[in-house]
Design a protein around this motif. Structure first.
Motif, short mmCIF file in Angstrom:
data_model
loop_
_atom_site.label_atom_id
_atom_site.label_comp_id
_atom_site.label_asym_id
_atom_site.label_seq_id
_atom_site.Cartn_x
_atom_site.Cartn_y
_atom_site.Cartn_z
N GLY A 1 0.88 -1.14 0.05
CA GLY A 1 0.08 0.11 -0.17
C GLY A 1 0.92 1.30 -0.11
N MET A 2 2.00 1.25 0.45
CA MET A 2 2.88 2.36 1.00
C MET A 2 3.51 2.49 -0.68
N ALA A 3 3.63 1.51 -1.33
CA ALA A 3 4.48 1.53 -2.41
C ALA A 3 3.58 2.10 -3.67
N LEU A 4 2.16 1.82 -3.13
CA LEU A 4 0.96 2.49 -4.13
C LEU A 4 0.99 3.91 -4.09
N LEU A 5 1.15 4.33 -2.57
CA LEU A 5 1.11 6.00 -2.55
C LEU A 5 2.24 6.51 -3.31
N GLN A 6 3.46 5.89 -3.34
CA GLN A 6 4.59 6.42 -3.87
C GLN A 6 4.35 6.54 -5.64
N ALA A 7 3.76 5.48 -6.04
CA ALA A 7 3.72 5.32 -7.52
C ALA A 7 2.46 6.35 -8.26
N ARG A 8 1.34 6.46 -7.40
CA ARG A 8 0.34 7.20 -7.79
C ARG A 8 0.41 8.59 -7.11
N GLY A 9 0.06 9.84 -7.76
CA GLY A 9 0.23 11.01 -7.07
C GLY A 9 -1.19 11.20 -6.25
N THR A 10 -1.06 11.81 -5.39
CA THR A 10 -2.14 12.17 -4.24
C THR A 10 -2.11 13.54 -3.79
N ASN A 11 -3.41 14.17 -3.81
CA ASN A 11 -3.33 15.54 -2.98
C ASN A 11 -4.27 15.33 -1.56
N VAL A 12 -4.96 14.29 -1.60
CA VAL A 12 -5.49 13.87 -0.22
C VAL A 12 -5.26 12.38 0.38
N LEU A 13 -4.32 12.54 1.26
CA LEU A 13 -4.01 11.52 2.02
C LEU A 13 -4.69 10.80 3.07
N VAL A 14 -5.16 9.51 2.98
CA VAL A 14 -6.16 9.18 4.17
C VAL A 14 -5.50 7.94 4.74
N LEU A 15 -5.21 8.09 6.10
CA LEU A 15 -4.63 6.66 6.49
C LEU A 15 -4.98 6.40 7.76
N ASP A 16 -5.59 5.05 7.85
CA ASP A 16 -6.53 4.48 8.80
C ASP A 16 -5.54 3.41 9.68
N GLU A 17 -5.11 3.85 10.71
CA GLU A 17 -4.18 3.03 11.49
C GLU A 17 -2.93 2.51 10.55
N PRO A 18 -2.15 3.29 9.95
CA PRO A 18 -1.18 2.84 9.12
C PRO A 18 -0.08 2.03 9.89
N THR A 19 0.16 2.49 11.15
CA THR A 19 1.20 1.71 11.80
C THR A 19 1.08 0.14 12.02
N ASN A 20 0.03 -0.31 11.79
CA ASN A 20 -0.28 -1.62 12.22
C ASN A 20 0.53 -2.73 11.47
N HIS A 21 1.00 -3.52 11.69
CA HIS A 21 2.00 -4.60 10.98
C HIS A 21 3.35 -4.07 10.38
N LEU A 22 3.56 -2.45 10.59
CA LEU A 22 4.66 -2.01 10.07
C LEU A 22 5.87 -2.13 11.07
N ASP A 23 7.26 -2.60 10.51
CA ASP A 23 8.14 -2.52 11.22
C ASP A 23 8.65 -1.18 11.94
N LEU A 24 9.39 -1.02 12.96
CA LEU A 24 9.82 0.21 13.34
C LEU A 24 10.59 1.24 12.31
N PRO A 25 11.55 0.61 11.67
CA PRO A 25 12.22 1.57 10.61
C PRO A 25 11.05 2.16 9.41
N ALA A 26 10.14 1.15 9.16
CA ALA A 26 9.25 1.48 8.28
C ALA A 26 8.24 2.95 8.88
N ILE A 27 7.91 2.31 10.16
CA ILE A 27 7.07 3.52 10.56
C ILE A 27 8.08 4.77 10.83
N GLU A 28 9.44 4.91 10.85
CA GLU A 28 9.76 5.97 10.89
C GLU A 28 10.17 6.68 9.92
N GLN A 29 10.29 5.96 8.72
CA GLN A 29 10.05 6.58 7.44
C GLN A 29 8.62 7.04 6.79
#
Length: 552
Positions: free
Chosen positions: A483-511
């Motif tokens: 899902g994060m890769a898709l955000l990078q691939a497609r342009g967005t001007n309204v970003l909606v994140l619902d509990e984005p840190t679930n299942h991410l490791d610590l370095p990815a959360i910091e990124q």
């Protein structure tokens, strides 16, 4: 019962790949061990090995006493079709399995001769285990715990609500109820904070703190780790090491940074010394060669004199070369620290939307007994809004209403012009189903060549063996990174994140936090990650409570 779990020289992974090895760990009563490491380092695999669900590639795991009750709660709340809330809790607490074992033992006791073992001994052991799990009074304890977690006691008995009908937050609370109702001697928790609201996190922390038995937990919630763990076990995939750090999580971060700096300094000192000796040995060889040629050129035209001069010079220089090479060989080798793979993440930008992104005018949504609204709100271009509220308060419903995914039952909802929405929803629904990850991603970026899609996914740690897999076979963390890769691939001007840190490791959360700091479009952020709440800049804060939205 107090119990101790011991892992000796354990290696884990799969036939084609070892994830970790030579792991030694002792979990005594009162220990809370937090397991950290990048996605794919083997954290969930380790918990499965400690639980006895998976055989280690090497080594052994033992508990003392041998009949200690080890409870393992996996990362995802597996929802079996037809399973009710009560059935789910009975399964997760181990009460259901203990009840089946006791019934089978009772059957054997009533029909002797079916087994060679003494049926009375089998029944006695099964009964003891059944009592130890708390199965005898689970039905009596269940209503109070569920009511305390916000479930309506008049609506639930006999707790026949199907688990598949619950939202992610509600399922998380039922999972917490199972944990609170369990009677495990040793508890193994895999991402227990996922989808829990602040009240649930507080209860979970109190539960872990008050346990007399040992706990091994995997979590990427930095605040939960800082408040809960007494030791940290790091699975370092890059260095192929397993290290236990004493002290809490913040102490671990400091010790890890110091250890990494020392490893780098030791290697650089070794590499500099070795390079100097190698250079000096090369010079000695060159001098030896030049010395022989000079001796021959300057000596009289006499074969015997020339040979003696050449031999003396050659032996003298060769001795110096051997001495230098001996010094190089005696150097204690220091292995270069391997460079860790790090996620480099940016959010693709789209042309600016209209000045007003979304508007709600006395909007009302009804879902069964739940009512959200009336709500009147406006989201402007470039605004950064943090949204909080308890599980089931209606945060995800509010997002669907704002984005035009759910029409209001009353009132009006409108979306602005030129709105390009980028979203990671709570269920990671962009990436679910039986199709290959590669195919699913290409559907969403149809103009991209396949080679470019593969390259982008590889930058997010999703390589050839991942992209060929069915999306449903990926781990939750892998689906989130897609899902994060898709955000990078497609342009967005309204970003909606619902509990984005679930299942991410610590370095990815910091990124992700760094990418959000650079992002210039409108942001709607729903999170219970307390450190993310502090780290991410927002202009406005909404709290969803009791079917209303309050600006704080």
């Amino acid at each position: 019962m107090t119990a101790t779990l011991v892992a000796k020289n354990v290696a884990g992974g799969f036939a084609h790949r070892t994830l970790f090895e030579a792991l030694d760990l002792t979990v005594a009563p009162g220990d809370v061990v937090g397991v950290v490491g990048a996605n794919g380092a083997g954290k969930s695999t380790l918990l499965r090995i400690l639980a006895g669900d998976l055989e280690p590639l090497e080594g052994s795991v033992s508990v003392a006493p041998a009949d200690a009750f080890v409870g393992w709660l996996p990362q995802e709340h597996e929802r079996i079709p037809g399973e009710t809330v009560a059935d789910y809790i009975a399964r997760r607490t181990g009460c259901a399995a203990a009840t089946r074992s006791m019934e089978e033992a009772a059957e054997a006791l009533a029909n002797p001769g079916v087994t060679q073992d003494d049926p009375s001994d089998i029944y006695a052991a099964a009964l003891d285990h059944w009592l130890a799990t708390g199965a005898a009074d689970l039905d009596e304890r269940l209503p109070a715990v569920l009511a305390d977690l916000g479930f309506d006691p008049d609506a639930v008995p006999p707790y026949s609500t199907p688990m598949t009908a619950l939202s992610g937050g509600q399922a998380a609370r039922v999972g917490l109820a199972a944990l609170l109702l369990s009677r495990f001697d040793i508890v193994l928790l895999d991402e227990p904070t996922n989808d829990l609201d602040l009240d649930g996190l507080t209860r979970l922390e109190r539960f872990v703190r008050d346990l007399r038995g040992g706990v091994v937990l995997v979590s990427h919630d930095r605040e939960f780790l800082a408040r809960s763990v007494t030791h940290v076990l790091e699975l370092d995939l890059a260095q192929n090491t397993t290290t236990v750090f004493g002290g809490g999580y913040d102490s671990y971060l400091e010790e890890r940074e110091v250890a990494r700096r020392h490893r780098r300094e030791q290697y650089e000192e070794f590499a500099e010394k070795k390079a100097d000796l190698v250079a000096r040995a090369r010079v000695q060889r060159e001098w030896s060669s030049h010395g022989v040629r000079n001796a021959i050129r300057k000596a009289p035209d006499n074969d015997k004199i020339r040979r003696r001069a050449a031999t003396e010079s050659s032996e003298k220089q060769a001795q110096k070369v051997r001495q230098m090479e001996s010094r190089i060989a005696r150097l204690e080798e220091v292995e270069e620290p391997r460079k860790e793979w790090t996620l480099q993440f940016t959010i693709g930008a789209a042309p600016r939307s209209s000045a007003v992104v979304a508007t709600l005018d006395n909007a009302v949504v009804r879902q069964g007994d739940f009512v959200l609204g009336p709500v009147s709100l406006q989201v402007n271009a470039g605004e950064r809004i943090g949204i909080t509220g308890s599980n089931g308060a209606g945060k995800s419903t509010l997002l669907r209403l704002l984005l035009g995914r759910r029409p209001p039952d009353e009132g009006r909802a409108s979306l602005g012009a030129n709105v390009a929405i980028g979203e990671i929803d709570q269920a990671r629904s962009e990436f679910t189903g039986p199709g290959r990850l590669l195919d699913r991603f290409e559907e969403r970026v149809p103009t991209w060549p396949t080679a470019d899609v593969r390259t982008l996914l590889a930058k997010f740690g999703l390589r050839a063996d991942h992209v060929e897999r069915a999306v449903d076979d990926l781990s939750p963390g892998e689906r989130t990174r897609a899902g994060m890769a898709l955000l990078q691939a497609r342009g967005t001007n309204v970003l909606v994140l619902d509990e984005p840190t679930n299942h991410l490791d610590l370095p990815a959360i910091e990124q992700l936090e760094q990418a959000l700091d650079r992002y210039e479009g409108a942001l709607l952020l729903v999170t219970h990650d307390r450190r993310m709440v502090r780290n991410v800049r927002v202009d406005r804060s909404w709290r969803v409570h009791g079917g209303r939205v309050v600006e704080e």
